[in-house]
Design an enzyme around this catalytic site. Structure first.
Site, PDB file in Angstrom:
ATOM      1  N   GLU A   1       2.443   1.719   0.544  1.00 25.28           N
ATOM      2  CA  GLU A   1       1.221   1.681  -0.351  1.00 25.28           C
ATOM      3  C   GLU A   1       1.046   0.500  -1.364  1.00 25.28           C
ATOM      4  O   GLU A   1       2.034   0.088  -1.772  1.00 25.28           O
ATOM      5  CB  GLU A   1       1.097   3.130  -0.953  1.00 25.28           C
TER       6      GLU A   1
ATOM      7  N   HIS B   1      -2.088  -1.235   2.906  1.00 19.46           N
ATOM      8  CA  HIS B   1      -0.810  -0.891   3.308  1.00 19.46           C
ATOM      9  C   HIS B   1      -0.440  -1.413   4.697  1.00 19.46           C
ATOM     10  O   HIS B   1      -1.402  -1.399   5.797  1.00 19.46           O
ATOM     11  CB  HIS B   1      -0.629   0.570   3.229  1.00 19.46           C
TER      12      HIS B   1
ATOM     13  N   ASP C   1       7.558   4.336  10.767  1.00 21.01           N
ATOM     14  CA  ASP C   1       7.567   5.416   9.751  1.00 21.01           C
ATOM     15  C   ASP C   1       7.280   6.809  10.280  1.00 21.01           C
ATOM     16  O   ASP C   1       7.153   6.903  11.629  1.00 21.01           O
ATOM     17  CB  ASP C   1       6.300   5.148   8.898  1.00 21.01           C
TER      18      ASP C   1
ATOM     19  N   ASP D   1      -6.459   0.488   2.487  1.00 16.08           N
ATOM     20  CA  ASP D   1      -6.023  -0.112   1.117  1.00 16.08           C
ATOM     21  C   ASP D   1      -5.015  -1.256   1.361  1.00 16.08           C
ATOM     22  O   ASP D   1      -4.227  -1.473   0.365  1.00 16.08           O
ATOM     23  CB  ASP D   1      -5.472   1.172   0.308  1.00 16.08           C
TER      24      ASP D   1
END
Ligand code: F6R
Length: 247
Positions: free
Chosen positions: A143, A138, A68, A136
């Site tokens: 996400e 991810h 990414d 979270d």
């Protein structure tokens, strides 16, 4: 299928993760490596550099694909993932620059950039993919709520991820500055990541404990993107005691 290793220290976690990586690098003619940024893989990268310097392991024939990149900062920004990878790994190895792929975030036509990156990635079969996990759940910048069948795409980062990453974007007093933290990223999708033959997942620290539980023991759900790894045939998970504390 998860192969889980829990160790006392980040150094041990990194050393053992490096064994998997180095076996691939040394045992494959033209290794294709999937790489991640963030704090989690830095120790693994240090082990690769140490091995390269001490044992002369060559990276001339490797091809790398990063997961990414932030969209709203230039490639040579001090916090871009392109810069991160060069400072933490590539500058210390002998891998040719043309073999390195990091998504181009700062482009006029980001949708096309996603298609181009996915097309290039799909020409290869990643031998080993390094991953960290967000608090979270991810992986890469996928996400919660990202479809399991996603390919490389644009992602708006959640408040939580932006807060987690604010420690790298400091104001003149050295304090985290949320205004500087990018809001969008280009990221490999969950289906792109799942094509890798092997996965190394590294997670340390108490703030990862819930996400690690969700990945390994929770329901397989898009609410916890890392739970898709329950369907992968070969995932090596390296944890410290804190990250493993909810298992
Ligand atoms: C980075 C990436 C992210 C990180 C995750 C954990 O390329 O894809 O998913 O792996 O945010 O970050 P750290 O390791 O800094 O806790």
């Amino acid at each position: 299928m998860f192969n889980i290793t829990v160790r006392d220290t980040y150094e041990e976690v990194s050393r053992e993760a490096a064994e998997i990586m180095l076996n691939v690098v040394k045992g494959t003619e033209k290794p294709i490596l999937g790489l991640a940024t963030g704090s989690s893989p830095v120790g693994l990268y240090q082990e690769m550099i140490r091995d390269h310097k001490e044992n002369g392991t060559s990276y001339k024939d490797i091809i790398t694909f990063n997961l990414d990149e932030y969209c709203d900062i230039p490639k040579d920004h001090e916090q871009s993932y392109w810069t991160f990878m060069h400072e933490n790994l590539f500058n210390e190895l002998d891998c040719p620059e043309e073999n390195i792929h990091v998504p181009a975030g700062n482009l006029e036509d980001e949708e096309q950039a996603c298609v181009d990156y996915e097309t290039e990635l799909a020409k290869y079969s990643v031998d080993v993919q390094v991953l960290g996990i967000g608090s979270d759940g991810h992986i890469a910048f996928n996400e919660p709520g990202t479809p399991f069948d996603s390919l490389t795409h644009l992602m708006e980062l959640t408040e939580q991820t932006r807060r987690d990453n604010a420690r790298f974007f400091l104001d003149e007093n050295g304090d985290p500055d949320m205004d500087q933290v990018p809001k969008f990223a280009i990221t490999q999708g969950l289906a792109s990541i799942m094509r890798a033959k092997k996965i190394i997942m590294i997670a340390t620290g108490l703030n990862k404990a819930d996400a690690v539980y969700g990945m390994l023991k929770g329901p397989k759900t898009e609410d916890c993107p890392a739970s898709i790894l329950q369907d992968h045939p070969e995932v090596y998970v390296f944890l410290d005691n804190d990250a493993a504390s909810k298992l």
